[in-house]
Design an enzyme around this catalytic site. Sequence first.
Site, short mmCIF file in Angstrom:
data_model
loop_
_atom_site.label_atom_id
_atom_site.label_comp_id
_atom_site.label_asym_id
_atom_site.label_seq_id
_atom_site.Cartn_x
_atom_site.Cartn_y
_atom_site.Cartn_z
N MET A 46 42.92 43.35 55.65
CA MET A 46 41.94 43.12 54.58
C MET A 46 42.02 44.26 53.57
O MET A 46 42.16 45.41 53.96
CB MET A 46 40.51 43.08 55.16
CG MET A 46 39.43 43.03 54.08
SD MET A 46 37.75 42.90 54.74
CE MET A 46 37.48 44.57 55.31
N ASN A 47 41.95 43.93 52.26
CA ASN A 47 41.63 44.98 51.28
C ASN A 47 40.42 44.55 50.45
O ASN A 47 39.35 44.33 51.04
CB ASN A 47 42.84 45.51 50.50
CG ASN A 47 43.70 44.52 49.77
OD1 ASN A 47 44.34 43.69 50.37
ND2 ASN A 47 43.76 44.61 48.47
N ASP A 48 40.51 44.48 49.15
CA ASP A 48 39.31 44.38 48.29
C ASP A 48 38.32 43.26 48.65
O ASP A 48 38.75 42.14 48.98
CB ASP A 48 39.73 44.07 46.84
CG ASP A 48 40.93 44.84 46.37
OD1 ASP A 48 41.36 45.78 47.06
OD2 ASP A 48 41.44 44.50 45.31
N TRP A 72 49.59 44.81 54.32
CA TRP A 72 49.46 43.95 53.14
C TRP A 72 50.61 42.94 53.08
O TRP A 72 51.74 43.24 53.46
CB TRP A 72 49.45 44.87 51.90
CG TRP A 72 49.11 44.17 50.63
CD1 TRP A 72 47.88 44.04 50.09
CD2 TRP A 72 50.03 43.53 49.73
NE1 TRP A 72 47.95 43.34 48.91
CE2 TRP A 72 49.26 43.02 48.66
CE3 TRP A 72 51.40 43.32 49.71
CZ2 TRP A 72 49.81 42.33 47.59
CZ3 TRP A 72 51.96 42.63 48.64
CH2 TRP A 72 51.17 42.15 47.60
N PHE A 104 45.37 37.03 44.38
CA PHE A 104 44.90 38.41 44.26
C PHE A 104 43.40 38.44 43.97
O PHE A 104 42.72 37.42 43.93
CB PHE A 104 45.68 39.12 43.14
CG PHE A 104 46.94 39.83 43.61
CD1 PHE A 104 47.58 39.47 44.80
CD2 PHE A 104 47.50 40.86 42.85
CE1 PHE A 104 48.74 40.12 45.22
CE2 PHE A 104 48.65 41.52 43.26
CZ PHE A 104 49.27 41.16 44.45
N SER A 105 42.89 39.64 43.70
CA SER A 105 41.44 39.83 43.58
C SER A 105 40.84 39.08 42.40
O SER A 105 41.51 38.81 41.40
CB SER A 105 41.12 41.31 43.46
OG SER A 105 41.29 41.90 44.72
N ARG A 178 45.25 41.85 35.89
CA ARG A 178 44.63 41.22 37.07
C ARG A 178 43.17 41.56 37.29
O ARG A 178 42.58 42.39 36.62
CB ARG A 178 45.43 41.60 38.32
CG ARG A 178 45.54 43.09 38.57
CD ARG A 178 46.31 43.30 39.88
NE ARG A 178 46.50 44.70 40.19
CZ ARG A 178 47.60 45.39 39.93
NH1 ARG A 178 48.62 44.80 39.35
NH2 ARG A 178 47.68 46.66 40.26
N ASP A 179 42.64 40.93 38.34
CA ASP A 179 41.32 41.18 38.92
C ASP A 179 40.18 40.77 37.99
O ASP A 179 39.28 41.57 37.67
CB ASP A 179 41.18 42.67 39.34
CG ASP A 179 42.33 43.13 40.22
OD1 ASP A 179 42.99 42.28 40.82
OD2 ASP A 179 42.57 44.36 40.28
N GLU A 233 42.34 48.89 37.95
CA GLU A 233 42.20 47.66 38.74
C GLU A 233 40.72 47.32 38.92
O GLU A 233 39.84 48.15 38.72
CB GLU A 233 42.82 47.87 40.15
CG GLU A 233 44.30 48.22 40.13
CD GLU A 233 44.92 48.37 41.52
OE1 GLU A 233 46.05 47.90 41.69
OE2 GLU A 233 44.29 48.95 42.42
N TRP A 319 44.51 53.44 49.37
CA TRP A 319 45.92 52.99 49.43
C TRP A 319 46.86 54.07 49.96
O TRP A 319 47.99 53.78 50.36
CB TRP A 319 46.38 52.48 48.07
CG TRP A 319 45.90 51.09 47.79
CD1 TRP A 319 45.03 50.69 46.82
CD2 TRP A 319 46.29 49.88 48.49
NE1 TRP A 319 44.83 49.32 46.88
CE2 TRP A 319 45.59 48.81 47.89
CE3 TRP A 319 47.14 49.62 49.57
CZ2 TRP A 319 45.73 47.49 48.34
CZ3 TRP A 319 47.27 48.30 50.01
CH2 TRP A 319 46.57 47.26 49.39
#
Length: 495
Positions: A46-48, A72, A104-105, A178-179, A233, A319
């Site tokens: 898991m990340n964000d 990841w 992605f996020s 992104r994000d 990000e 990270w």
Amino acid sequence: MLKNFFSIGFLTLILSCQSNPEVVFTPSESEQFRPDYHFTPPAGWMNDPNGLVYLDGEYHLFYQHYPDSTVWGPMHWGHAVSKDLVSWEHLPIAIAPDSLGYIFSGSAVYDAENTSGLGTAENPPLVAIYTYHDAGGEKSGKSDFQTQGIASSIDKGRTWVKYDGNPVLPNQGIRDFRDPKVSQITQADGSKTWVMTLAAQDRIQFFKSGDLKNWTMLSEFGQGIGAHGGVWECPDLLPFKTPSGEEKFVLLVSINPGGPQKGSATQYFIGNFDNGTFTPDDTMIRWIDYGPDNYAGVTWSNLPKEQDRTLFIGWMSNWLYSQVVPTKTWRSALTVPRELSLFEVNGTLLLKSAPAPELEKMRADEIEIKDRTSNLPSQAFEILADLGGSDSFSVLFSNEDGEKLLIMKDQGLVSIDRTLAGKSDFQEDFATVHSAPMSWEAKEIRIFLDASSVELFVNDGELVMTSILFPNRPWKIVEVSESISDPKIYPLKIK
Ligand code: FRU
């Protein structure tokens, strides 16, 4: 509770065996360092946190997830819901990669007026807005491999349908694009519009839309302003009132690397957002958390008016080492949920992060600290103390293996020393003392401990430090400095 524990433990074991057939862990190995009350994925990476949205009594939490490994990989949106921000029910993966790329996020909104047409007036949809990452395109040297897509749900987030016109926002050639964090903003004439806050390499780009499908660019912010030691990000744009009642916007921008403790961290800007343009009040660099392990945090959308709060959660890792920490069948936890607000100190506006009040429901009977020391009954607890006007303090945790964790303030510096706090040989930067300047008085402290983390809130979150750690055994003893008056310990348990 016990039933839950066993089913999750068992699931973890099965999933870990499936994903990595050669390695079989005993239940105690597979669960070592698993927090009692912080959110973790059942298994895998898991990340964000993503898509934080509240609907009909449920807090939805999606997250960057790779179910097939503990590092990841092709990103999915994992999913969980909670009624109280404390106990979480895991749900099936919500959004999986497709021919346009990894997921992605991003964020999620409740489209109450069905502006997108993806639901009906009677049953308006939840809409998720996320980044497509085309790994093949990246490999082949393209620069437009990140685009924005949407998906909708008309069954309270249980199933999601991707929009057939994806991507809704193509890329004009920016590698890091992104994000998307979408919020509904009321314009000067009283009408509402969707605003997307997007990270574009070294700046933020704002877009607007009436239907979540067609986006036009409004403005850019940030080139050459703030911290730029790494890529920008996971932004978020938040309206606030200052203590004197003035309206301000706060722009959260995560950055990796380039944080104050190396690696990833989240900075923020305070300013105005008028006519689609963000203007900061100053160019001071401010961090939401001065510890090493709070990244990519964003806030819940669609909270009911009566909550009148801004609710945040972050990824409790960095990270620098997130993919090599010594957990076996899962990797990473999230911070405790926190309420953000503006406060003023020495004429400067800053953002504070206070633990969400819901956490108090986990408290078991208080344990008294006598003669400045106490045994600790469990691996999950909270310590609360007044400093009685003395500004400096120290709190030392130790265990039967001689490992130590020291938290203190001295001469205007708040520190967490994890150099001797357990396993650290997995990465050279891990065993470190992290410090942060605090020029104003520390009046009280609150410390949340769990199996593999510590979160320090000074003055209800005027200064915050979050740090992960891997003690080989739970903390057994706490010793506090004389400056700490009337300390309280509460074992914490999800009831
Ligand atoms: C932040 C981040 C995001 C990206 C996601 C990929 O941690 O790099 O920018 O969308 O992780 O998993």
